[in-house]
Design an enzyme around this catalytic site. Structure first.
Site, PDB file in Angstrom:
ATOM      1  N   TYR A   1      -2.230  -1.359   9.961  1.00  0.00           N
ATOM      2  CA  TYR A   1      -2.692  -1.793   8.143  1.00  0.00           C
ATOM      3  C   TYR A   1      -0.662  -0.871   8.231  1.00  0.00           C
ATOM      4  CZ  TYR A   1      -4.137  -1.506   3.393  1.00  0.00           C
ATOM      5  OH  TYR A   1      -4.429  -1.639   2.419  1.00  0.00           O
TER       6      TYR A   1
ATOM      7  N   SER B   1       0.975  -1.473  -0.010  1.00  0.00           N
ATOM      8  CA  SER B   1       0.098   0.244  -0.570  1.00  0.00           C
ATOM      9  C   SER B   1       0.608   1.200  -0.281  1.00  0.00           C
ATOM     10  CB  SER B   1      -0.930   0.124   1.362  1.00  0.00           C
ATOM     11  OG  SER B   1      -1.439   1.024   1.913  1.00  0.00           O
TER      12      SER B   1
HETATM   13  P1  NAP Z   1     -11.361  -5.921   0.800  1.00  0.00           P
HETATM   14  O1  NAP Z   1     -12.134  -5.590  -0.560  1.00  0.00           O
HETATM   15  O2  NAP Z   1     -11.660  -5.143   2.297  1.00  0.00           O
HETATM   16  O3  NAP Z   1     -11.275  -7.546   0.510  1.00  0.00           O
HETATM   17  C1  NAP Z   1      -9.952  -8.516   1.653  1.00  0.00           C
HETATM   18  C2  NAP Z   1      -9.743  -9.644   1.479  1.00  0.00           C
HETATM   19  O4  NAP Z   1      -9.107 -10.117   2.899  1.00  0.00           O
HETATM   20  C3  NAP Z   1     -11.061 -10.413   1.251  1.00  0.00           C
HETATM   21  O5  NAP Z   1     -11.448 -12.029   0.422  1.00  0.00           O
HETATM   22  C4  NAP Z   1     -11.322 -10.844   2.926  1.00  0.00           C
HETATM   23  O6  NAP Z   1     -12.244 -11.816   2.815  1.00  0.00           O
HETATM   24  C5  NAP Z   1      -9.933 -11.575   2.789  1.00  0.00           C
HETATM   25  N1  NAP Z   1      -9.446 -11.945   3.789  1.00  0.00           N
HETATM   26  C6  NAP Z   1      -9.651 -10.421   4.947  1.00  0.00           C
HETATM   27  N2  NAP Z   1      -9.750 -11.315   5.938  1.00  0.00           N
HETATM   28  C7  NAP Z   1      -8.732 -12.772   6.057  1.00  0.00           C
HETATM   29  C8  NAP Z   1      -8.941 -13.685   6.917  1.00  0.00           C
HETATM   30  N3  NAP Z   1      -9.195 -13.634   8.014  1.00  0.00           N
HETATM   31  N4  NAP Z   1      -8.567 -15.124   5.949  1.00  0.00           N
HETATM   32  C9  NAP Z   1      -8.811 -14.689   4.823  1.00  0.00           C
HETATM   33  N5  NAP Z   1      -9.025 -13.809   3.987  1.00  0.00           N
HETATM   34  C10 NAP Z   1      -9.889 -12.798   5.285  1.00  0.00           C
HETATM   35  O7  NAP Z   1      -9.916  -5.368  -0.323  1.00  0.00           O
HETATM   36  P2  NAP Z   1      -9.097  -4.837  -1.053  1.00  0.00           P
HETATM   37  O8  NAP Z   1      -9.646  -4.068  -1.203  1.00  0.00           O
HETATM   38  O9  NAP Z   1      -9.881  -5.482  -2.141  1.00  0.00           O
HETATM   39  O10 NAP Z   1      -7.865  -5.730  -1.385  1.00  0.00           O
HETATM   40  C11 NAP Z   1      -7.018  -6.690  -1.528  1.00  0.00           C
HETATM   41  C12 NAP Z   1      -5.514  -6.071  -0.962  1.00  0.00           C
HETATM   42  O11 NAP Z   1      -4.987  -4.539  -1.617  1.00  0.00           O
HETATM   43  C13 NAP Z   1      -5.338  -6.040   0.358  1.00  0.00           C
HETATM   44  O12 NAP Z   1      -4.061  -6.232   0.707  1.00  0.00           O
HETATM   45  C14 NAP Z   1      -5.194  -3.884   0.725  1.00  0.00           C
HETATM   46  O13 NAP Z   1      -4.720  -3.692   1.998  1.00  0.00           O
HETATM   47  C15 NAP Z   1      -4.960  -4.018  -0.289  1.00  0.00           C
HETATM   48  N6  NAP Z   1      -4.953  -2.896  -0.970  1.00  0.00           N
HETATM   49  C16 NAP Z   1      -5.814  -2.298  -1.670  1.00  0.00           C
HETATM   50  C17 NAP Z   1      -6.783  -0.349  -1.511  1.00  0.00           C
HETATM   51  C18 NAP Z   1      -7.301  -0.193  -1.845  1.00  0.00           C
HETATM   52  O14 NAP Z   1      -7.806   0.603  -2.791  1.00  0.00           O
HETATM   53  N7  NAP Z   1      -8.619  -1.088  -2.000  1.00  0.00           N
HETATM   54  C19 NAP Z   1      -4.699  -0.015  -1.500  1.00  0.00           C
HETATM   55  C20 NAP Z   1      -4.184  -0.237  -1.226  1.00  0.00           C
HETATM   56  C21 NAP Z   1      -3.577  -1.551  -0.721  1.00  0.00           C
HETATM   57  P3  NAP Z   1     -13.838 -11.730   3.470  1.00  0.00           P
HETATM   58  O15 NAP Z   1     -14.882 -12.067   1.981  1.00  0.00           O
HETATM   59  O16 NAP Z   1     -13.717 -12.873   3.871  1.00  0.00           O
HETATM   60  O17 NAP Z   1     -13.684 -11.332   4.614  1.00  0.00           O
END
Ligand code: NAP
Length: 243
Positions: free
Chosen positions: A164, A151
């Site tokens: 985070y 991130s």
């Molecule tokens: P998201 O929509 O919140 O999805 C998070 C994923 O992580 C979900 O599939 C969730 O599964 C899974 N997860 C969370 N806790 C878990 C656990 N205990 N065991 C197994 N799976 C678990 O987030 P996203 O935006 O797609 O983020 C994906 C990645 O990109 C992350 O690493 C995030 O830090 C990074 N990121 C995102 C952004 C952004 O703007 N979106 C920016 C920078 C970095 P469940 O459905 O079971 O909860």
């Protein structure tokens, strides 16, 4: 946006595991890898969410995805070993994507339990899963790729990003240390900062933002394809940006 023109069958014959594949960036990555010929393994803690991703892949005519249930907050060493045993002979790629955002408050207002929970899912589980899967990655017939999800707050700390941000710095450290250990092998490790992307996590972090102004997970896929395919075989230890 990172530009990369992926050949349609870039990932043909590759077996790639994606964590957090039930929604958001993980679901898009799994579907995109499958659309480029990969056989994907979907890891998550909710069977119904993984099934939705598997159904989308099948409906698009991109094969049958394997779903494996694992809650990264509560998994133990034996669970990781059991998982590795379920995955067959080898893996060609792993996308560590699952993460928790945790509380968006000053560090002094985060409880040790909240801090530990974020570190458990984002760092400890990523380490343990990597360690369990390295033997399978080493058995890949050609190059193999580990992609860690970072991130912008994992590269420069920012107020109120709490555990985070710390967890994403640790993720970069894990990637760099591993990359140095893998130098000269057919296996590589790199990180991606997705940048602001239209997902549940982004909405949780920025509740007042108009989501239509933010790129979708599909928009940011070029860097993920590049890192999973053979064109990045010599790229190791790099921190890339999807946008
Ligand atoms: P998201 O929509 O919140 O999805 C998070 C994923 O992580 C979900 O599939 C969730 O599964 C899974 N997860 C969370 N806790 C878990 C656990 N205990 N065991 C197994 N799976 C678990 O987030 P996203 O935006 O797609 O983020 C994906 C990645 O990109 C992350 O690493 C995030 O830090 C990074 N990121 C995102 C952004 C952004 O703007 N979106 C920016 C920078 C970095 P469940 O459905 O079971 O909860």
């Amino acid at each position: 946006m990172f530009t990369y023109q992926a050949p349609p069958q870039l990932l043909a014959g590759r077996r790639i595991l994606v964590t957090g594949a039930g929604r958001g960036i993980g679901a898009a990555a799994a579907e995109t890898f499958a659309a480029h010929g990969a056989q994907v393994v979907l890891l998550g803690r909710h069977g119904a969410a993984l099934q939705r991703t598997a159904d989308a892949i099948a409906a698009a005519g991109h094969g049958q995805a394997q779903a494996v249930l694992l809650d990264l907050e509560h998994a133990h060493e034996a669970d990781y070993q059991a998982l590795a045993g379920q995955l067959g002979t080898h893996l060609d790629g792993v996308l560590h994507n699952a993460s928790l955002l945790g509380p968006r408050v000053e560090l002094e207002h985060i409880t040790p339990a909240e801090f530990a929970r974020v570190m458990q899912v984002n760092v400890n589980a990523t380490f343990a899963l990597t360690a369990a899967l390295l033997p399978l990655l080493r058995r890949a017939p050609n190059d193999a790729s580990l992609v860690f999800t970072s991130s912008s707050v994992g590269r420069k700390g920012r107020a109120q990003w709490g555990a985070y941000a710390v967890s994403k710095f640790a993720t970069e450290g894990l990637m760099q240390t591993l990359a140095d250990e893998l130098a000269g092998t057919r296996l590589r490790a790199n990180s991606v900062n997705p940048g602001g992307t239209r997902t549940d996590m982004r909405a949780q972090a920025y509740p007042h933002e108009d989501p239509q102004r933010v790129p979708t997970p599909t928009d940011i896929m070029p860097v993920y394809l590049y890192l999973m395919g053979p064109d990045s075989a010599a790229v190791n230890g790099q921190a890339l940006n999807a946008q």
